[in-house]
Enzyme design. Structure first.
Site, short mmCIF file in Angstrom:
data_model
loop_
_atom_site.label_atom_id
_atom_site.label_comp_id
_atom_site.label_asym_id
_atom_site.label_seq_id
_atom_site.Cartn_x
_atom_site.Cartn_y
_atom_site.Cartn_z
N ARG A 120 0.16 -10.38 10.12
CA ARG A 120 1.30 -10.04 10.60
C ARG A 120 2.58 -11.03 10.50
O ARG A 120 3.69 -10.52 10.46
CB ARG A 120 1.49 -9.43 12.15
CG ARG A 120 0.53 -8.42 12.77
CD ARG A 120 0.27 -7.13 11.76
NE ARG A 120 -1.04 -7.32 10.75
CZ ARG A 120 -0.97 -6.44 9.79
NH1 ARG A 120 0.09 -5.49 9.52
NH2 ARG A 120 -1.82 -6.94 8.95
N ASP B 290 -4.64 7.84 3.74
CA ASP B 290 -4.24 6.27 3.92
C ASP B 290 -4.96 5.96 5.02
O ASP B 290 -5.66 6.85 5.71
CB ASP B 290 -2.77 6.40 4.35
CG ASP B 290 -2.16 5.11 4.68
OD1 ASP B 290 -2.79 4.08 4.02
OD2 ASP B 290 -1.19 5.07 5.67
N GLU B 291 -5.21 4.75 5.32
CA GLU B 291 -5.91 4.19 6.46
C GLU B 291 -7.29 4.75 6.68
O GLU B 291 -7.96 4.93 7.65
CB GLU B 291 -5.23 4.44 7.56
CG GLU B 291 -3.60 3.66 7.77
CD GLU B 291 -3.70 2.23 7.64
OE1 GLU B 291 -4.98 1.62 7.67
OE2 GLU B 291 -2.40 1.68 7.77
N GLN C 200 -9.35 -4.37 8.02
CA GLN C 200 -8.61 -4.14 9.03
C GLN C 200 -9.41 -2.94 10.03
O GLN C 200 -8.21 -2.30 10.62
CB GLN C 200 -7.15 -3.67 8.51
CG GLN C 200 -6.58 -5.00 7.93
CD GLN C 200 -5.02 -4.62 7.40
OE1 GLN C 200 -3.99 -4.50 8.39
NE2 GLN C 200 -4.99 -4.58 6.24
N LYS D 242 0.80 -1.26 -0.14
CA LYS D 242 -0.02 -0.03 -0.20
C LYS D 242 1.01 1.23 0.15
O LYS D 242 0.69 2.15 -0.80
CB LYS D 242 -0.88 -0.06 1.23
CG LYS D 242 -1.52 1.15 1.44
CD LYS D 242 -2.42 1.21 2.92
CE LYS D 242 -1.27 1.16 3.94
NZ LYS D 242 -1.86 1.46 5.41
N THR D 243 1.79 1.38 0.91
CA THR D 243 2.70 2.61 1.12
C THR D 243 3.36 2.66 -0.31
O THR D 243 3.64 3.99 -0.88
CB THR D 243 3.69 2.55 2.26
OG1 THR D 243 2.74 2.39 3.31
CG2 THR D 243 4.39 3.55 2.41
#
Length: 750
Positions: free
Chosen positions: A604, A222-223, A253, A34-35
């Site tokens: 994770r 973002d997020e 998430q 994503k980043t």
């Protein structure tokens, strides 16, 4: 430049980077880059001639913002410095500073933190003559913060209270009104004000709104699944003119509803912005196929989600395993043993391991186990168990009882809970003790000579007699009994119970966990005295400073794990009532968020994922028999396997060092699609944890029964044999009971 910026991106990533016009939503699954997409998209815009200062990128942490900024600078050099990348709060603070004179706000306004807020609320309660025991400060702050998240003023809250005849909300609205008045008088804003005042300024000053709409031609959020209503409105206002809004996030998430996040913002984005282009990033670069398969099997059980499934080209290695422990201490020892084994074999470093849990109180047994085995660890995002204020308070009582010359412990607890001994009186007593060369404790007997008033002297004498009682008992009563009596008789526990806030509830849980820790000490140590316990704690603190070049094992709650990744992840305490936690099972919405939290934890892991649960657990001061979390079954481990079909594969006979014997590791092989690695030797002739003799087959698993008190249910497990046979029955109410077969009054229904 186009080829340079997209050659290392997969097709959906390239599509997201090259889509520059109009609204765009990127559903970016865990570990899908994503980043990388966001930063490359910004770099691509700049390569097209877009002015860097006309790009606004907003994320949720300063760390993430700094990382994005550096990546963009690496891609476009100096031009990257002119892109505005920050958190929502940083952007709004900047906006308010710049526009202060235009919106009737003091240029040098203060920003109050939580401690400042508490002090203001205290003054409000005093001024309004409101009892803190009925309206606790932390609860009030939370209510006010949530109101500001929803852009509601004190009058809005008062209107809702009147409309719904809600007396509590009416009182809180009065506190909110006075609180805001005091902030205004102090020329101060709290964190909620930063966003709320920015939104109000944009709504009430058209010229300012137009200025910023023109300024920011491209906006990236973002997020987005973590945005609240105020942030949602802010983004909508700023993006109205150009409509070049790109939001990136993952509804799977979304785990922060308790702090105001609204999952509807991301789910309804296409309704809010017609002609939205939707791109899904589903190729995962982090985890193995087994981990992704198990995680998807869990999260797919949520109904209100965007359909997507992560996949990967990573090698099909590693494992997804379950570890069933006897209790919380056994659980921590098994985790420690497995970590020690893999590090000893030079497969991994300590920093390659993470232990996740649902509540902070669960960290204690792991901290104790790591210290006992000289394994370095770091608790992230919270204090170590013994460094928490409420634990230090109770420990200070124990220390003062052990040694009344301990002035540090004396000063910590003399007014905890409050005893009416003011700061001036305490300072006078301490000054007198210093003058006479005696402890503050001994100075109590001469309090009159120290110039202390009558009321304070009475309070000091009462405290003196309270501590003396335990001094006389310390050699004849167990440490656990002393601690339990202190917690209750001092009024410490009652004060927390009366507070009835999320903060006080957590403190109570931690104190109850301390009792569990003392019980564990008394079960383990040959020296069960108060002196022995305090010595053990002192030695434990020394081990914390262990220098280790290979890093540390990471311990944290699941809520803090988002955005991180580790080669090996242990998800611990996977038991019904703990994870999913308590009341979450009663609402579909809460259960869905718990399931998303499980998904976050699972994704994770890069190589190995361990799902750990205990058949019995002492937590929050109570011992309970547990059912495994429904999430284990959802992950692909069949119900009958979880409860009965355990086949031991190995145990570790080696020692980690010459001081500590590592407990045996016992893992169990799944009859389904998952398998276990076996780093140790087979354990011969090991009896299964659960088992019954054939002559007890009268009570068969799955048999429907009726109980005169608990109603109808089904036998889901059997433990023990003959007269010790216990039946585990899941009743239709959703509760389960473990009943002794020979005395239980049940009727077989089929």
């Amino acid at each position: 430049m186009k080829e340079l910026l997209t050659k290392n991106l997969n097709h959906p990533q390239q599509e997201a980077v090259l889509c520059t016009q109009g609204p765009l939503i990127i559903f970016a699954g865990a570990g899908t880059g994503k980043t990388r997409v966001i930063t490359h998209r910004i770099a691509y815009l700049i390569s097209l001639g877009v002015k860097p200062w006309s790009i606004l990128a907003v994320t949720f942490t300063n760390k993430a913002a700094l990382e994005m900024k550096q990546r963009i600078i690496d891609l476009v050099q100096e031009q990257g410095h002119n892109v505005w990348i920050s958190t929502f709060h940083s952007f709004c603070a900047y906006f308010l500073r710049v526009e202060a004179k235009n919106i009737e706000l003091a240029l040098d306004f203060l920003i109050y933190d939580f401690a400042d807020q508490k002090n203001v609320i205290k003054d409000c309660l005093k001024e309004l003559n409101i009892d803190e025991k009925k309206f606790k400060i932390s609860t009030i702050i939370d209510k006010i913060s949530r109101a500001k998240d929803d852009l509601k003023s004190p009058s809005d809250m008062a209107y809702e209270a009147e409309k719904n005849d809600d007396l509590n909300k009416a009182i809180i609205s009065k506190i909110y009104h006075l609180y805001q008045k005091k902030l205004d008088m102090a020329q101060a804003l709290d964190f909620g004000d930063l966003i709320m005042r920015t939104v109000l300024a944009l709504q009430h000053y058209p010229a300012i709104l137009e200025k910023y709409q023109l300024k920011y031609e491209y906006i990236l959020i973002d997020e987005y699944q973590d945005t609240n209503h105020a942030q949602y409105v802010l983004v909508k206002l700023l993006s109205q003119k150009h409509k070049n809004l790109c939001v990136c996030g993952d509804d799977d998430q979304s785990v922060y509803s308790w702090r105001g996040a609204d999952i509807k913002n991301i789910l309804d984005f296409q309704k809010d912005y017609p002609n939205t282009k939707t791109i899904k990033l589903e190729q995962n670069y982090r985890s193995t196929p087994k981990i992704l398969e198990a995680a998807w099997k869990v999260v797919k059980n949520n109904n209100n989600r965007v359909p997507k499934q992560l996949w990967t080209q990573n090698p099909d290695e590693g494992c997804v395993s379950t570890i069933r422990a006897l209790n919380e201490n056994d659980e921590s020892e098994r985790v420690v043993s497995l970590i020690a084994e893999k590090v000893a074999q030079k497969q991994y470093n300590f920093s390659d391991f993470a232990v996740f849990y649902r509540t902070n109180a669960q960290s204690r047994t792991f901290e104790d186990a790591f210290r006992r085995n000289s394994i370095p660890y770091a608790v992230i995002g919270t204090l170590r168990f013994y460094d928490r204020a409420e634990i230090k308070d109770i420990m200070a009582y124990l220390k003062l009882i052990h040694n009344t010359n301990d002035n540090i412990s004396f000063k910590r607890i003399i007014n905890v809970p409050r005893r009416g001994i003011g700061k001036t009186s305490l300072e006078a007593l301490e000054k007198y003790a210093l003058l006479k060369g005696i402890s503050i404790w001994d100075a109590i007997l001469s309090a009159k000579d120290a110039g202390i008033g009558k009321n304070a002297i009475n309070a000091l004498n009462s405290f003196y007699q309270f501590i003396k009682t335990f001094i006389n008992l310390k050699d004849t009563v167990s440490v656990k009994e002393i601690a339990k009596k202190i917690i209750v008789l001092s009024g410490y526990l009652k004060g927390l119970e009366d507070e009835k806030s999320p903060e006080s509830k957590t403190k109570i849980e931690n104190i109850q966990e301390l009792i569990s820790a003392i019980t564990d000490f008394e079960n383990r140590s040959p020296d069960k005295t108060l002196s022995g316990y305090l010595t053990q704690i002192a030695l434990v603190s020394d081990i914390d400073n262990l220098d280790n070049s290979n890093g540390k094992v990471t311990l944290m709650t699941l809520h803090l794990a988002k955005g991180l990744e580790f080669n090996n992840v242990f998800l611990c305490g996977l038991e019904e009532g703990l994870f999913p936690i308590g009341e979450s099972v009663y609402t579909l919405e809460n259960l869905s968020e718990e399931r998303r939290l499980m998904y976050v934890g699972m994704t994770r892991a890069r190589k190995h994922l361990y799902l750990c649960w205990s058949t019995e657990r002492t937590i929050f001061g109570k011992t309970k028999w547990n059912m495994p979390s429904r999430f284990i079954a959802e992950a692909g481990f069949k119900e009958e396997f979880i409860k009965r079909d355990f086949v031991p594969t190995h145990f570790n006979k080696s020692r980690w060092n010459n001081k500590t014997q590592i407990m045996p590791i016992i893992e169990y092989r799944n009859s389904g699609s998952y398998h276990y690695t076996s780093p140790g030797d087979d354990l011969p002739n090991h009896k299964p944890l659960y088992g019954t003799k054939k002559d007890n087959n009268f009570y068969k698993i799955g048999t429907k029964v009726s109980h005169p008190v608990f109603g109808n249910g089904k036998i889901i497990d059997k433990i023990g044999v003959d007269n010790d046979l216990k039946l585990v029955i899941l009743f239709d109410s959703g509760k389960w009971k473990k009943l002794l077969a020979k005395v239980t009054n049940i009727t077989i229904l089929e």
